[in-house]
Design an enzyme around this catalytic site. Sequence first.
Site, mmCIF file in Angstrom:
data_model
loop_
_atom_site.group_PDB
_atom_site.id
_atom_site.type_symbol
_atom_site.label_atom_id
_atom_site.label_comp_id
_atom_site.label_asym_id
_atom_site.label_seq_id
_atom_site.Cartn_x
_atom_site.Cartn_y
_atom_site.Cartn_z
ATOM 1 C CG HIS A 6 -134.777 51.538 -28.535
ATOM 2 N ND1 HIS A 6 -134.340 51.362 -27.234
ATOM 3 C CD2 HIS A 6 -133.679 51.455 -29.317
ATOM 4 C CE1 HIS A 6 -133.032 51.202 -27.241
ATOM 5 N NE2 HIS A 6 -132.606 51.253 -28.500
ATOM 6 C CD GLU A 47 -131.259 48.274 -31.170
ATOM 7 O OE1 GLU A 47 -130.273 48.859 -31.635
ATOM 8 O OE2 GLU A 47 -132.067 48.804 -30.400
ATOM 9 C CB SER A 88 -122.047 47.061 -27.756
ATOM 10 O OG SER A 88 -122.619 47.386 -26.500
ATOM 11 C CG ASN A 102 -131.347 55.242 -30.884
ATOM 12 O OD1 ASN A 102 -131.793 56.372 -30.658
ATOM 13 N ND2 ASN A 102 -131.684 54.168 -30.180
ATOM 14 C CD1 TRP A 103 -127.335 60.168 -33.142
ATOM 15 C CD2 TRP A 103 -127.783 62.358 -33.054
ATOM 16 N NE1 TRP A 103 -126.680 60.765 -34.192
ATOM 17 C CE2 TRP A 103 -126.936 62.120 -34.162
ATOM 18 C CE3 TRP A 103 -128.192 63.671 -32.813
ATOM 19 C CZ2 TRP A 103 -126.497 63.135 -35.009
ATOM 20 C CZ3 TRP A 103 -127.751 64.685 -33.662
ATOM 21 C CH2 TRP A 103 -126.908 64.418 -34.746
ATOM 22 C CE LYS A 104 -129.531 53.951 -27.364
ATOM 23 N NZ LYS A 104 -129.209 52.820 -26.498
ATOM 24 N N GLY A 162 -125.593 49.230 -25.041
ATOM 25 C CA GLY A 162 -124.898 50.151 -24.151
ATOM 26 C C GLY A 162 -124.001 49.476 -23.135
ATOM 27 N N GLY A 164 -126.062 53.104 -31.265
ATOM 28 C CA GLY A 164 -126.321 54.063 -30.191
ATOM 29 C C GLY A 164 -125.069 54.855 -29.863
ATOM 30 N N GLY A 165 -124.357 54.436 -28.817
ATOM 31 C CA GLY A 165 -123.182 55.154 -28.318
ATOM 32 C C GLY A 165 -122.212 55.607 -29.394
ATOM 33 C CD GLU A 194 -132.269 52.729 -24.522
ATOM 34 O OE1 GLU A 194 -132.513 53.800 -25.119
ATOM 35 O OE2 GLU A 194 -131.160 52.162 -24.580
HETATM 36 P P1 PGA Z 1 -125.652 50.984 -28.314
HETATM 37 O O1 PGA Z 1 -127.243 51.232 -28.537
HETATM 38 O O2 PGA Z 1 -125.034 50.979 -29.681
HETATM 39 O O3 PGA Z 1 -125.220 52.128 -27.478
HETATM 40 O O4 PGA Z 1 -125.515 49.657 -27.639
HETATM 41 C C1 PGA Z 1 -127.915 50.647 -29.611
HETATM 42 C C2 PGA Z 1 -129.378 50.993 -29.530
HETATM 43 O O5 PGA Z 1 -129.933 50.982 -28.413
HETATM 44 O O6 PGA Z 1 -130.021 51.287 -30.554
#
Ligand code: PGA
Length: 262
Positions: A103, A178, A224, A13-15, A184, A245-246, A105
């Site tokens: 998601h 999640e 994470s 997930n590149w956000k 994050g 994500g990250g 967010e």
């Molecule tokens: P993260 O994000 O790996 O940076 O914690 C995961 C996500 O929000 O899909």
Amino acid sequence: MEHMARKPLIAGNWKMNETIGEAVVLAQEISNEMEPDWLDAVAVAVCPPFTDLKPVYTVFEFDKLRVGVGAQNVYWEPSGAYTGEISIPMISAIGCAYCIVGHSERRQYFGETNEDVNRKVQALLADRTHPIDPIVCVGESLSVRESGDYITFVDAQVRAAFAGIDADVARAAIVAYEPIWAIGTGRTATPEQAQEVCSAIRETLGALFGQDVADEMRILYGGSMNEGNADLLLGQPDIDGGLIGGASLKASSFVQIVKAAL
Ligand code: PGA
């Protein structure tokens, strides 16, 4: 590490990261570091911003590498006066095979409700001629975790996301657990914590769709996940992959996580 018939899925997930040129470079680096035959054992996808979908798709297409591309969001109406929105036919025409839905967010910053999530999941599952599999995100906040009611909370999110959906079509959906406190933050859930909730999610799916369908459906962990902790998380019986994500923004880290799923 395979669980019964479920092929693991590692999705990045590149956000809201990577302009078009940066996205092409990252996709190319991922492509260069992957062995095509890994994809027999593990499904891999990246979910870049809308503006990068086509160029990223083209990188993998040109390299004949079966890495799927997914959107991070979609609107449920097929077309019309919805300024700023992107439809399922649009992402389908680009070649998307997946779409992240709900998601945390989007729920937190853009006011997405369980009802919105349900409409998006319904709309995605309705079109099976150009299938786009929803990756339905659920997960509790730190305060819900600390209250001890997180299983009840996640169960309710799963039930709401899949309301009115038949077992036949539900099997194409993927659920991503999640926990918000792990996203994050570098504070990943322990394998036991993640397994506990993923197993409860499978129970909910079993109650909704029958055990056979629940046993087929993939449940991912996200929050994470990185090359250091992926192995233990992916080794849990009800964790069928990861939403990253990250660590998905660095080709070598992402590819290491893919390797951990083999
Ligand atoms: P993260 O994000 O790996 O940076 O914690 C995961 C996500 O929000 O899909």
